[in-house]
Write a protein that holds these residues in place. Sequence first.
Motif, mmCIF file in Angstrom:
data_model
loop_
_atom_site.group_PDB
_atom_site.id
_atom_site.type_symbol
_atom_site.label_atom_id
_atom_site.label_comp_id
_atom_site.label_asym_id
_atom_site.label_seq_id
_atom_site.Cartn_x
_atom_site.Cartn_y
_atom_site.Cartn_z
ATOM 1 N N THR A 102 45.350 32.323 43.238
ATOM 2 C CA THR A 102 44.516 33.366 42.637
ATOM 3 C C THR A 102 43.432 33.824 43.603
ATOM 4 O O THR A 102 42.826 33.016 44.304
ATOM 5 C CB THR A 102 43.847 32.845 41.351
ATOM 6 O OG1 THR A 102 44.857 32.449 40.420
ATOM 7 C CG2 THR A 102 42.960 33.909 40.715
ATOM 8 N N TYR A 104 39.927 35.965 43.200
ATOM 9 C CA TYR A 104 38.999 36.555 42.241
ATOM 10 C C TYR A 104 38.285 37.742 42.877
ATOM 11 O O TYR A 104 37.719 37.626 43.964
ATOM 12 C CB TYR A 104 37.962 35.534 41.781
ATOM 13 C CG TYR A 104 38.532 34.402 40.965
ATOM 14 C CD1 TYR A 104 38.890 34.590 39.635
ATOM 15 C CD2 TYR A 104 38.726 33.142 41.538
ATOM 16 C CE1 TYR A 104 39.426 33.550 38.886
ATOM 17 C CE2 TYR A 104 39.250 32.101 40.797
ATOM 18 C CZ TYR A 104 39.594 32.309 39.471
ATOM 19 O OH TYR A 104 40.122 31.274 38.731
ATOM 20 N N LYS A 105 38.308 38.872 42.179
ATOM 21 C CA LYS A 105 37.544 40.040 42.604
ATOM 22 C C LYS A 105 36.241 40.051 41.810
ATOM 23 O O LYS A 105 36.251 40.170 40.586
ATOM 24 C CB LYS A 105 38.336 41.322 42.363
ATOM 25 C CG LYS A 105 37.600 42.585 42.805
ATOM 26 C CD LYS A 105 38.435 43.836 42.558
ATOM 27 C CE LYS A 105 37.698 45.085 43.016
ATOM 28 N NZ LYS A 105 38.503 46.316 42.773
ATOM 29 N N SER A 130 37.754 40.069 37.930
ATOM 30 C CA SER A 130 39.188 40.197 37.664
ATOM 31 C C SER A 130 39.977 39.261 38.568
ATOM 32 O O SER A 130 39.455 38.746 39.557
ATOM 33 C CB SER A 130 39.648 41.639 37.858
ATOM 34 O OG SER A 130 39.356 42.090 39.163
ATOM 35 N N LYS A 131 41.243 39.032 38.220
ATOM 36 C CA LYS A 131 42.095 38.088 38.949
ATOM 37 C C LYS A 131 43.252 38.816 39.617
ATOM 38 O O LYS A 131 43.890 39.682 39.011
ATOM 39 C CB LYS A 131 42.643 37.025 37.994
ATOM 40 C CG LYS A 131 41.592 36.102 37.421
ATOM 41 C CD LYS A 131 42.173 35.202 36.333
ATOM 42 C CE LYS A 131 43.208 34.258 36.880
ATOM 43 N NZ LYS A 131 43.672 33.291 35.852
ATOM 44 N N ILE A 132 43.514 38.452 40.852
ATOM 45 C CA ILE A 132 44.684 38.920 41.595
ATOM 46 C C ILE A 132 45.547 37.691 41.842
ATOM 47 O O ILE A 132 45.111 36.751 42.511
ATOM 48 C CB ILE A 132 44.267 39.567 42.929
ATOM 49 C CG1 ILE A 132 43.294 40.725 42.686
ATOM 50 C CG2 ILE A 132 45.490 40.036 43.717
ATOM 51 C CD1 ILE A 132 42.483 41.098 43.901
ATOM 52 N N THR A 133 46.738 37.672 41.283
ATOM 53 C CA THR A 133 47.601 36.495 41.410
ATOM 54 C C THR A 133 48.836 36.843 42.231
ATOM 55 O O THR A 133 49.346 37.961 42.175
ATOM 56 C CB THR A 133 48.024 35.975 40.027
ATOM 57 O OG1 THR A 133 48.602 37.042 39.271
ATOM 58 C CG2 THR A 133 46.814 35.439 39.263
ATOM 59 N N ASN A 183 44.994 45.997 43.785
ATOM 60 C CA ASN A 183 45.014 46.863 42.601
ATOM 61 C C ASN A 183 46.128 46.530 41.625
ATOM 62 O O ASN A 183 46.262 47.189 40.594
ATOM 63 C CB ASN A 183 45.130 48.331 43.037
ATOM 64 C CG ASN A 183 43.979 48.763 43.922
ATOM 65 O OD1 ASN A 183 42.819 48.589 43.558
ATOM 66 N ND2 ASN A 183 44.293 49.313 45.087
ATOM 67 N N SER A 185 47.693 44.126 38.844
ATOM 68 C CA SER A 185 47.170 43.144 37.895
ATOM 69 C C SER A 185 48.176 42.076 37.504
ATOM 70 O O SER A 185 47.805 41.055 36.938
ATOM 71 C CB SER A 185 46.666 43.856 36.625
ATOM 72 O OG SER A 185 47.712 44.616 36.028
ATOM 73 N N ILE A 186 49.463 42.293 37.800
ATOM 74 C CA ILE A 186 50.471 41.282 37.488
ATOM 75 C C ILE A 186 50.720 40.412 38.721
ATOM 76 O O ILE A 186 50.298 40.742 39.825
ATOM 77 C CB ILE A 186 51.796 41.940 37.026
ATOM 78 C CG1 ILE A 186 52.359 42.841 38.139
ATOM 79 C CG2 ILE A 186 51.575 42.733 35.748
ATOM 80 C CD1 ILE A 186 53.731 43.405 37.838
ATOM 81 N N GLN A 188 52.171 39.140 41.895
ATOM 82 C CA GLN A 188 52.879 39.917 42.905
ATOM 83 C C GLN A 188 53.342 39.040 44.060
ATOM 84 O O GLN A 188 52.721 38.009 44.362
ATOM 85 C CB GLN A 188 51.988 41.031 43.457
ATOM 86 C CG GLN A 188 50.737 40.537 44.169
ATOM 87 C CD GLN A 188 49.892 41.666 44.730
ATOM 88 O OE1 GLN A 188 50.297 42.340 45.677
ATOM 89 N NE2 GLN A 188 48.719 41.868 44.138
#
Length: 292
Positions: A102, A104-105, A130-133, A183, A185-186, A188
């Motif tokens: 993860t 974190y933004k 927000s989270k970037i996974t 950008n 959100s799912i 990737q």
Amino acid sequence: LWFQLSWSQQTKVFRINEFEVSKLQDSLKETSGLDFFQNKLYTFNDSGNTSELFEIDKKNGKILKILKTNLVNKDWEALTSDSVSFYVGDIGNNVGNRKDLTIYKIPFSFFQQKSSFQNEKSPNQDNEISKITFYYPEQKDFQPKNLNNDFDAEAMIFLHGKIHLFTKEWVSKNVSHYEIDPNISIVQPAKKTEVYPAGFSVTDAAYYDKKLYLVGYTKWSVVYMMIFEESEPGIFFKNKPIKLELGSAFNIGQIEGIAVDDSGIYLSSEAFHSPFGTFKQRFYHIPSEKIQ
């Protein structure tokens, strides 16, 4: 053997002992990265520590401000930023079995909102974390292999609208460069763009003036820095870098952070424990004119 020798001959010795600025405070014993945000220098501690960012004085390394996130620090290992947000990489994967990588933004306004929060005002969604996974599409085996896998990472930069991640490959000693879209959100797949035979485990990265800086160390505790020229937007490994041997972790500490501005290169080392004793966490500054 010939291939490894041919690359090692490019290495120059550049001892950084004389560039020590200070010993960092005990609350930064496990400092694990450095990054400039709006001309201010920030660091943090790695796995199992508090989920805070520390603004430090670049002249002496003293803590100036503590930014609380209220997140969980499972294994924070990297920090980068764009013009408005921090990106904190909870991406440490020494064992090689994580499926929850993860980033974190954290908008800087999140901290401003917290400090000036009024009960009658509801939080602004634009200020929320927000989270970037993501995952490595090349990884098929998730059996635990402590310090024996190539899907660990501790280094990130933000460039050309993307997060650029650089791996810490325990087995191959290569460094792979991945791109991640901030950008999406799912979950990737990280996109591998290039690989370089670093010969050591990369622990942090910085970008300044079209140059990529990577630092890290070998299992024999020899610390290195490599400087790459950006050959085209977001591509670094086409040309041979400058490779510098900075010293031994027994003398300079375990270098885990690097940040660069027009005044030079800033490095931080976490406390280093060995059979010969403990080496305290340190802060270094190499003036820009010292490295050409």
